[in-house]
Design a protein around this motif. Structure first.
Motif, PDB file in Angstrom:
ATOM      1  N   GLU A  31       0.837  -1.212   0.000  1.00 39.80           N
ATOM      2  CA  GLU A  31       0.000   0.000   0.000  1.00 39.80           C
ATOM      3  C   GLU A  31       0.863   1.251   0.000  1.00 39.80           C
ATOM      4  O   GLU A  31       0.578   2.214  -0.719  1.00 39.80           O
ATOM      5  CB  GLU A  31      -0.921  -0.006   1.218  1.00 39.80           C
ATOM      6  CG  GLU A  31      -2.055  -1.005   1.135  1.00 39.80           C
ATOM      7  CD  GLU A  31      -2.914  -1.011   2.394  1.00 39.80           C
ATOM      8  OE1 GLU A  31      -2.878  -0.027   3.153  1.00 39.80           O
ATOM      9  OE2 GLU A  31      -3.615  -2.016   2.608  1.00 39.80           O
ATOM     10  N   LYS A  32       1.923   1.243   0.816  1.00 40.76           N
ATOM     11  CA  LYS A  32       2.832   2.391   0.887  1.00 40.76           C
ATOM     12  C   LYS A  32       3.501   2.624  -0.469  1.00 40.76           C
ATOM     13  O   LYS A  32       3.585   3.758  -0.951  1.00 40.76           O
ATOM     14  CB  LYS A  32       3.874   2.143   1.973  1.00 40.76           C
ATOM     15  CG  LYS A  32       4.778   3.302   2.249  1.00 40.76           C
ATOM     16  CD  LYS A  32       5.737   2.963   3.395  1.00 40.76           C
ATOM     17  CE  LYS A  32       6.684   4.100   3.679  1.00 40.76           C
ATOM     18  NZ  LYS A  32       7.622   3.779   4.763  1.00 40.76           N
ATOM     19  N   LYS A  35       0.992   4.033  -2.981  1.00 42.92           N
ATOM     20  CA  LYS A  35       0.733   5.451  -2.737  1.00 42.92           C
ATOM     21  C   LYS A  35       1.895   6.304  -3.250  1.00 42.92           C
ATOM     22  O   LYS A  35       1.694   7.320  -3.908  1.00 42.92           O
ATOM     23  CB  LYS A  35       0.506   5.714  -1.253  1.00 42.92           C
ATOM     24  CG  LYS A  35       0.141   7.172  -0.960  1.00 42.92           C
ATOM     25  CD  LYS A  35      -0.027   7.412   0.514  1.00 42.92           C
ATOM     26  CE  LYS A  35      -0.409   8.826   0.855  1.00 42.92           C
ATOM     27  NZ  LYS A  35       0.191   9.884   0.095  1.00 42.92           N
ATOM     28  N   LYS A  36       3.125   5.873  -2.950  1.00 42.79           N
ATOM     29  CA  LYS A  36       4.298   6.618  -3.425  1.00 42.79           C
ATOM     30  C   LYS A  36       4.340   6.646  -4.947  1.00 42.79           C
ATOM     31  O   LYS A  36       4.660   7.665  -5.549  1.00 42.79           O
ATOM     32  CB  LYS A  36       5.588   6.008  -2.878  1.00 42.79           C
ATOM     33  CG  LYS A  36       5.863   6.363  -1.449  1.00 42.79           C
ATOM     34  CD  LYS A  36       7.234   5.850  -1.017  1.00 42.79           C
ATOM     35  CE  LYS A  36       7.547   6.295   0.387  1.00 42.79           C
ATOM     36  NZ  LYS A  36       8.877   5.903   0.823  1.00 42.79           N
TER      37      LYS A  36
END
Length: 103
Positions: A31-32, A35-36
């Motif tokens: 998820e991180k 998003k990035k």
């Protein structure tokens, strides 16, 4: 024998907990990362659009400058031709008439 089975059960439970924890961390990292990546894509798209707009603005300004210069040059040329005609139209008419009657 029961103690061996209990130890194996504990080891299996611990291993299962470790796998679940690793999967949860992997999911959080995914998820991180997503998003990035989306933030980077948005920033890149915005920067690209800004650069394209700058290029278009420069091109429009240059085109306008060139067209304005050509328009002025054309008008100057027309004015010069009109002035020459106004000053010499009688001479041109006489020369045309002389050439026609010469034959």
């Amino acid at each position: 024998m029961d103690s061996i089975i209990n130890k194996l059960t504990e080891i299996e439970s611990a291993a299962s907990a470790i796998v679940q924890h690793a999967e949860a961390e992997k999911s959080a990292l995914d998820e991180k990362f997503d998003k990035k990546r989306m933030d980077f894509d948005k920033e890149l798209e915005a920067d690209t659009q800004r650069q394209i707009q700058e290029i278009r603005d420069k091109l429009d300004a240059e085109t306008s400058r060139i067209l304005s210069g050509q328009s002025q040059e054309s008008q100057d040329e027309l004015n010069a031709l009109q002035k020459e005609y106004d000053e010499k139209h009688s001479d041109y008419a006489h020369e045309i008439l002389r050439r026609i009657t010469e034959v």
